[in-house]
Design an enzyme around this catalytic site. Structure first.
Site, PDB file in Angstrom:
ATOM      1  CB  SER A  90      -0.888  -0.003   1.246  1.00 22.85           C
ATOM      2  OG  SER A  90      -2.219  -0.123   0.882  1.00 22.85           O
ATOM      3  CE  LYS A 124      -4.149   6.638  -3.504  1.00 21.43           C
ATOM      4  NZ  LYS A 124      -5.525   6.138  -3.680  1.00 21.43           N
TER       5      LYS A 124
END
Length: 731
Positions: free
Chosen positions: A92, A123
């Site tokens: 992550s 993103k």
């Protein structure tokens, strides 16, 4: 010892330990709900909880255990597709929410090593996917899953036009092996067209593009996926052989040359000021890309610097995601109700007029507790501001007071449990949350625990879904539920299931679903067909219950819902004690000494086994044939029992996690720092400062082949190899 001193363990005050434990449990529960597609809080709230948890662990490092949510990547794996292990773990990203947090990250990086350039990219709010190419041909595609193991979705990914079946070697020779990571998404215009088509066909529309992409990739029939105009952008490289690159941007150039889809909005910049300019630009042009974005990812461009900076167990230190503020809309708050979680906590939530927020239609929002409702000044009937945070369920920011007309009324927190009528109370003095103390028999708590037991990270019983859990705990008929508690789960019979009639509850809100034909709550005979015969679901349930009996010990520990015991702590406990009886018999100090457990989890385990009906669950499951010990638990010490290793650097034949698991499976312990108590350091390529410390402390150092010798032949053979390698320099 004074009373004040007794509240401090390892330098951590009791109230800090309790808050850390509460945050950890909340985050784990919210993560579970999110990845099961039933989120209960918005991303912004989740991020705030995680930020508070990180702050506590920065101040009190002893709280940072392997089972902490800050140290793991969590997502349960569906049972619909085959499970496949990633060649390298998918991690992550840590988050920054303002310029100060971004600057703090950059300062930490630049204080450790010189950074010449940063790579900035958007993103994407999509579904993370892992692709594996062998000699240029796509051989596998998988979801992220839990970071180690994902779902095999190869056939569905092959329907995505942007993903090449064979890499193009005309400009650059293709590597023997290439693992790449990226985001699958549904472009905004395509999402609108897809929803219009689904509605025209009388089918439900998707709530947002991310859900549409995830749902499309999880179709059992690839022909359905092929009708969905999915796309993909690649943004990372995992395992690879036959190719090397010096910079992340260089890797992207190679990926593009091979025909892989790479973003044309990526920028390499030389300073943090230029990073900020990139962030500011896309904050103003957030809707320019064809896909939804929720921030910017910043990476150190130099790969050698990335290796030096390394990673935590959860996230790389050389990258961070800068999250944009969430979007906001207004709607009317129709009511405030409460639901009961598996630990008994009673949580208010708002019921609103459905409203679209950044592509998602929402009608529920959490309000956390009565104090939060009061703090925000929200009244039932208010027009409220909702803040979108990339999640299906948004946050209620507050009321629009100038739109009040006097008909609004305050929310009153119930004094009794809405599920069982038991008076609510605080678990301990000063708690902001109210809980139902009827933990054994409260049908709401039992329903949620059953649903948790059936989850992938517990006993993995796919046929025991939310409706089935409701039917077993809250039937309309017969009046007496089949289960008194989860101890009765493995004693179910077909005869007890067939008469059950139950309401169908919504898993997000706990409210009854309405039958559109009658306008009344939907009632089903869940386990029997119209002839009163068992449905196929019944056979599947009993088959899976039998399979669940053979799950490894750590899954059984998770299924018991012992507070604070998540999968990582359960694995550590099972590996160390090897049987449920040994865990139950262990004292608090012995439990706390286990790597990854600590005093908070230890205390919780001891308290759990002190409850009579908890022990009854264990005995009922044991009598039903549930596995209560690890294989070989009676065979004595394992080959690496008592050894402590540190693993550093890159290994060719092992992932870092794979090497760690191989050692732990033979009884060894793997820690993150070198000390005089370290028995071996396993050093791969670019080992860094741990290697230097091992040399200084004269800790035996093994290369990758030495690790294989240790695993196959034991510590004496490994030491002999070290001595042979040192030759005349051996002491």
């Amino acid at each position: 010892m004074s009373a004040e001193e007794s509240t401090i363990v390892d330098g951590v005050p009791a109230e800090v330990r309790e808050r850390h434990a509460e945050l950890s449990q909340d985050i784990d529960d919210h993560s579970y709900r999110y990845y099961m597609g039933r989120p209960t809080i918005p991303d912004a709230d989740y991020d705030a909880l995680m930020l508070e948890l990180r702050g506590l662990e920065e101040r009190y490092p002893s709280l940072r255990t392997p089972d902490s949510p800050t140290q793991k990547v969590g997502a349960p794996i569906s049972n619909e597709f085959a499970a496949v292990e990633h060649l390298e773990r998918m991690q992550s990203l840590d988050n920054a929410f303002d310029p100060e947090q971004l600057a703090a990250w950059a300062n930490r990086v630049e204080n450790e090593i010189t950074v010449d350039a940063y790579l900035c990219e958007l993103k994407i709010d999509g579904l993370a996917v892992d692709l594996v190419y062998e000699k240029g041909r796509l051989v596998r595609a998988a979801t992220r899953g839990d970071g180690r193991v994902g779902e095999d979705i190869t056939l569905n990914v092959r329907t995505i036009q942007a993903v090449p079946e064979v890499l193009d070697g005309s400009l650059q020779p293709v590597p023997d092996l290439l693992e790449v990571r990226g985001e699958v998404f549904l472009p905004g215009k395509a999402f609108e067209e897809l929803n219009a088509r689904l509605v025209g066909e009388g089918k439900p529309a998707f709530r947002n593009p991310r859900n549409a992409a995830a749902g499309s990739l999880r179709q059992k029939d690839p022909r359905v996926t092929a009708t969905r105009p999915l796309s993909m952008l690649v943004h990372g490289v995992g395992a690879h052989e036959g190719v090397s690159f010096t910079h992340q941007s260089h890797a992207y150039e190679l990926l593009a040359a091979w025909g892989l889809p790479v973003s044309d909005r990526t920028r390499v910049v030389g300073s943090l000021d230029e990073v900020r300019s990139y962030i500011d630009h896309y904050a103003e042009h957030r809707h320019d890309p064809e896909y939804e974005i929720d921030g910017v990812v910043i990476k150190v461009d130099d790969v050698s610097v990335q290796r030096r900076l390394g990673s935590t167990s959860r996230a790389p230190r050389w990258a961070i995601a800068y999250k944009y503020p969430p979007e906001e809309v207004t709607t009317r708050l129709l009511d405030i109700r409460v639901n009961v979680g598996r630990t008994g906590r009673v949580t208010p939530y708002g019921v609103m007029e459905p409203v679209m927020v950044a592509g998602s239609e929402v009608e529920f929002a959490t309000l956390h507790n009565a104090q939060e409702v009061a703090r925000k000044g929200v009244l039932i009937g208010d027009t409220v501001v909702l803040r979108k945070a990339g999640d299906v369920i948004p946050e209620i920011v507050g009321p629009v007071e100038e739109q009040r007309d006097g008909s609004e009324r305050p929310f009153v927190m119930p004094q009794v449990c809405p599920e069982c009528g038991t008076p609510l109370g605080q678990q301990k003095e000063g708690d902001v949350d109210l809980r139902c103390p009827n933990s054994r028999s409260c049908p709401g708590q039992l329903r949620e625990r059953l649903f948790y037991i059936a989850g992938r990270k517990a006993l993995d019983i796919e046929a025991l879904g939310y409706v089935a859990a409701t039917a077993l705990t809250q039937p309309l008929e017969p009046a007496e539920p089949p289960l008194r508690d989860e101890g009765d789960l493995f004693d179910l019979t077909v005869d007890r299931l067939l008469p059950i009639r139950t309401q169908v509850l919504d898993a997000d809100s706990g409210l009854p679903k309405i039958d559109p034909k009658t306008g009344e709550p939907k009632v089903v005979t869940f386990f029997a067909n119209q002839k009163g015969e068992p449905k196929k679901t019944v056979q599947k349930l009993f088959e899976q219950l039998e399979q669940a009996k053979q799950r490894p010990l750590w899954r059984v520990l998770v299924a018991l819902s012992i507070r604070h015991v998540g999968p990582r702590a359960a694995e550590d406990l099972a590996r160390h004690f090897r049987s449920i009886d040994a865990i139950a018999a262990a004292g608090e100090e012995e439990l706390a000494s286990v790597d990854g457990v600590g005093p908070t989890i230890a205390r919780s385990i001891v308290e759990w086994f002190e409850v009579d009906w908890h022990r009854e669950i264990v005995e009922k499951w044991r009598a039903a044939g549930v596995r209560m010990q690890e294989e070989g638990a009676d065979e004595g010490p394992r080959p690496l029992e008592g050894l402590t290793l540190v693993i550093t650097g890159s290994l060719e034949g092992f992932s870092r996690d794979g090497a760690k698991e191989a050692v732990q499976n033979l009884g060894g312990k793997v820690t993150g720092s070198v000390s005089k108590k370290t028995d071996f350091l396993v050093a791969g390529e670019s080992p860094g400062s741990k290697y230097d410390k091992a040399v200084q402390l004269k800790v035996p150092i093994l290369d990758e082949e030495g690790l294989r010798v240790l695993l196959a032949e034991g510590p004496e053979a490994a030491k002999a190899r070290v001595i042979e390698a040192l030759g005349e320099h051996a002491e």
